[in-house]
Design a protein around this motif. Structure first.
Motif, PDB file in Angstrom:
ATOM      1  N   UNK A   1      -3.169 -10.591   2.447  1.00  0.00           N
ATOM      2  CA  UNK A   1      -4.080 -11.592   2.977  1.00  0.00           C
ATOM      3  C   UNK A   1      -5.236 -10.910   3.708  1.00  0.00           C
ATOM      4  N   UNK A   2      -6.427 -11.434   3.523  1.00  0.00           N
ATOM      5  CA  UNK A   2      -7.598 -10.902   4.219  1.00  0.00           C
ATOM      6  C   UNK A   2      -7.510 -11.266   5.703  1.00  0.00           C
ATOM      7  N   UNK A   3      -7.713 -10.289   6.559  1.00  0.00           N
ATOM      8  CA  UNK A   3      -7.668 -10.561   7.997  1.00  0.00           C
ATOM      9  C   UNK A   3      -8.983 -10.236   8.692  1.00  0.00           C
TER      10      UNK A   3
ATOM     11  N   UNK B   1      -6.393 -24.747   5.523  1.00  0.00           N
ATOM     12  CA  UNK B   1      -6.729 -23.899   4.370  1.00  0.00           C
ATOM     13  C   UNK B   1      -5.980 -22.570   4.477  1.00  0.00           C
ATOM     14  N   UNK B   2      -5.352 -22.146   3.396  1.00  0.00           N
ATOM     15  CA  UNK B   2      -4.599 -20.897   3.387  1.00  0.00           C
ATOM     16  C   UNK B   2      -5.558 -19.715   3.483  1.00  0.00           C
ATOM     17  N   UNK B   3      -5.132 -18.629   4.154  1.00  0.00           N
ATOM     18  CA  UNK B   3      -5.985 -17.439   4.263  1.00  0.00           C
ATOM     19  C   UNK B   3      -6.333 -16.892   2.889  1.00  0.00           C
ATOM     20  N   UNK B   4      -7.535 -16.396   2.735  1.00  0.00           N
ATOM     21  CA  UNK B   4      -7.975 -15.834   1.461  1.00  0.00           C
ATOM     22  C   UNK B   4      -7.274 -14.515   1.194  1.00  0.00           C
ATOM     23  N   UNK B   5      -7.148 -14.201  -0.094  1.00  0.00           N
ATOM     24  CA  UNK B   5      -6.584 -12.903  -0.470  1.00  0.00           C
ATOM     25  C   UNK B   5      -7.636 -11.823  -0.291  1.00  0.00           C
ATOM     26  N   UNK B   6      -7.172 -10.600  -0.096  1.00  0.00           N
ATOM     27  CA  UNK B   6      -8.077  -9.460   0.054  1.00  0.00           C
ATOM     28  C   UNK B   6      -8.945  -9.323  -1.186  1.00  0.00           C
ATOM     29  N   UNK B   7     -10.252  -9.171  -0.994  1.00  0.00           N
ATOM     30  CA  UNK B   7     -11.190  -9.076  -2.112  1.00  0.00           C
ATOM     31  C   UNK B   7     -11.020  -7.786  -2.901  1.00  0.00           C
ATOM     32  N   UNK B   8     -10.315  -6.797  -2.344  1.00  0.00           N
ATOM     33  CA  UNK B   8     -10.168  -5.511  -3.023  1.00  0.00           C
ATOM     34  C   UNK B   8      -8.821  -5.378  -3.728  1.00  0.00           C
ATOM     35  N   UNK B   9      -7.719  -5.568  -2.979  1.00  0.00           N
ATOM     36  CA  UNK B   9      -6.403  -5.373  -3.589  1.00  0.00           C
ATOM     37  C   UNK B   9      -5.830  -6.645  -4.210  1.00  0.00           C
ATOM     38  N   UNK B  10      -6.343  -7.798  -3.802  1.00  0.00           N
ATOM     39  CA  UNK B  10      -5.906  -9.100  -4.327  1.00  0.00           C
ATOM     40  C   UNK B  10      -4.459  -9.439  -3.984  1.00  0.00           C
ATOM     41  N   UNK B  11      -3.805  -8.607  -3.182  1.00  0.00           N
ATOM     42  CA  UNK B  11      -2.393  -8.835  -2.863  1.00  0.00           C
ATOM     43  C   UNK B  11      -2.202  -9.328  -1.440  1.00  0.00           C
TER      44      UNK B  11
END
Length: 354
Positions: free
Chosen positions: A13-15, A1-11
């Motif tokens: 990757x969320x780490x 599964x690909x890492x989710x995008x940041x919930x704030x900036x949407x640009x």
């Protein structure tokens, strides 16, 4: 599964997942929201005014190191106009405080702040190593807490600062609420969640990290690669606070919002007026001049017990009176230097009794 995008900036990757909110965000957004939340806490509580001289209680640990870094960052970013200092207390714990003070000295260079170090040995004539060798580990945190609080005020007085900030975080405050409930300490329960405190002759003291989770402070220090000392005090494992901490961690695991919920519950507590009426009025210690609710402040009482070889029986005022009956104080007794508040004197008018 690909890492989710940041919930704030949407640009990016969320780490990481924020312990406080559960949001999955990127590193830069985490830095921004952490700093912004502290900034809002400072503004809402109106902690500072331009020109204030502020001493940061610096131990070299994660909380005080992150606090120093964030205070410098926010002061520069939002033009608070503060003059910042580092203030460290050397309790005299070999293998712990001597090492952590080396971290503080590096922080002084990294953050370009003046540093003041005041030791228990210099102020009280005792180190914590010497105290523990005399009394054991059962009540050593009582001595250290009382001595440290007064040492911070005295160190700040020598710096002529207006304000002391400490790295107490949300976890610390929630633990204190739980401890006061378990001990039935009504007086402290009514004030332990206050973000800013000041007595008539003591320096203003506040907690900018009041709503910051400990886990997020650790994450901030880690991702910013800050230089901090991570070893726990060698005398603290037996502390009563440890039981409250373990209980809080269990609550947090089941419900992450438990920490903030407990703080809000503590803020909502109101002490009845009849209870307030039974609490002792603040006065000044007849021996050292520091604030006290008795003739002698707690630090002078504890120090006298050490000097007289009866430290274990000086935890209460009644025990001290009993000690006076059993053995008079020696003619030569080490005492704490007279406290001189940097604040202007406050005159208090007392209405005549009818």
């Amino acid at each position: 599964m690909a890492p989710a995008s940041c919930a704030l900036c949407q640009n990016a990757k969320a780490i990481l997942k924020r312990p406080k909110t559960g949001q999955q965000i990127c590193k830069e957004c985490f830095f921004y929201v952490f700093e912004t939340e502290v900034h809002h806490t400072i503004l809402e509580a109106q902690l500072f005014k331009p020109g204030d001289k502020v001493a940061i209680g610096a131990s070299g640990g994660k909380d005080s190191t992150v606090l120093a870094y964030v205070m410098k960052t926010l002061n520069d970013r939002y033009k608070y106009g503060l003059e910042l200092f580092l203030l460290s207390i050397d309790e005299g714990i070999t293998g712990y405080r001597d090492d952590s003070l080396e971290t503080v000295k590096r922080n002084q260079q990294q953050y370009d702040m003046p540093l003041k170090i005041l030791s228990y040995d210099e102020l009280y004539g005792w180190t914590m190593d010497a105290i523990v060798s005399r009394i054991g580990k059962k009540n050593n945190c009582t001595f250290c807490g009382v001595f440290r609080r007064q040492a911070l005020d005295r160190g700040a007085s020598t710096l002529n600062v207006d304000h002391i900030v400490t790295g107490h975080n949300a976890d610390d405050i929630a633990e204190t609420v739980l401890m006061n409930i378990m001990r039935g300490d009504i007086a402290r329960l009514g004030r332990c969640t206050v973000i800013c405190t000041q007595g008539e002759d003591t320096i203003k003291r506040s907690k900018p990290f009041k709503y910051a989770y400990e886990k997020e402070i650790v994450m901030y220090a880690y991702f910013k690669k800050l230089d901090y000392f991570s070893t726990e005090c060698i005398y603290s494992p037996d502390a009563y606070r440890g039981h409250a901490r373990a209980f809080l961690k269990d609550l947090e695991a089941a419900r992450p919002s438990a920490i903030i919920d407990i703080i809000h519950s503590g803020e909502a507590f109101e002490v009845k007026e009849e209870i307030k009426a039974t609490q002792k009025a603040q006065q000044t210690c007849m021996r050292c001049g520091y604030m006290s609710s008795n003739e002698l402040c707690k630090a002078c009482t504890l120090l006298e017990g050490l000097e007289r070889g009866m430290a274990n029986s000086v935890i209460t005022d009644r025990a001290r009176r009993k000690m006076d009956e059993l053995r008079p104080a020696p003619d030569i007794l080490r005492t704490i230097p007279q406290y001189r508040s940097p604040l202007p004197a406050v005159s208090v008018e007392v209405a005549p009794q009818s």
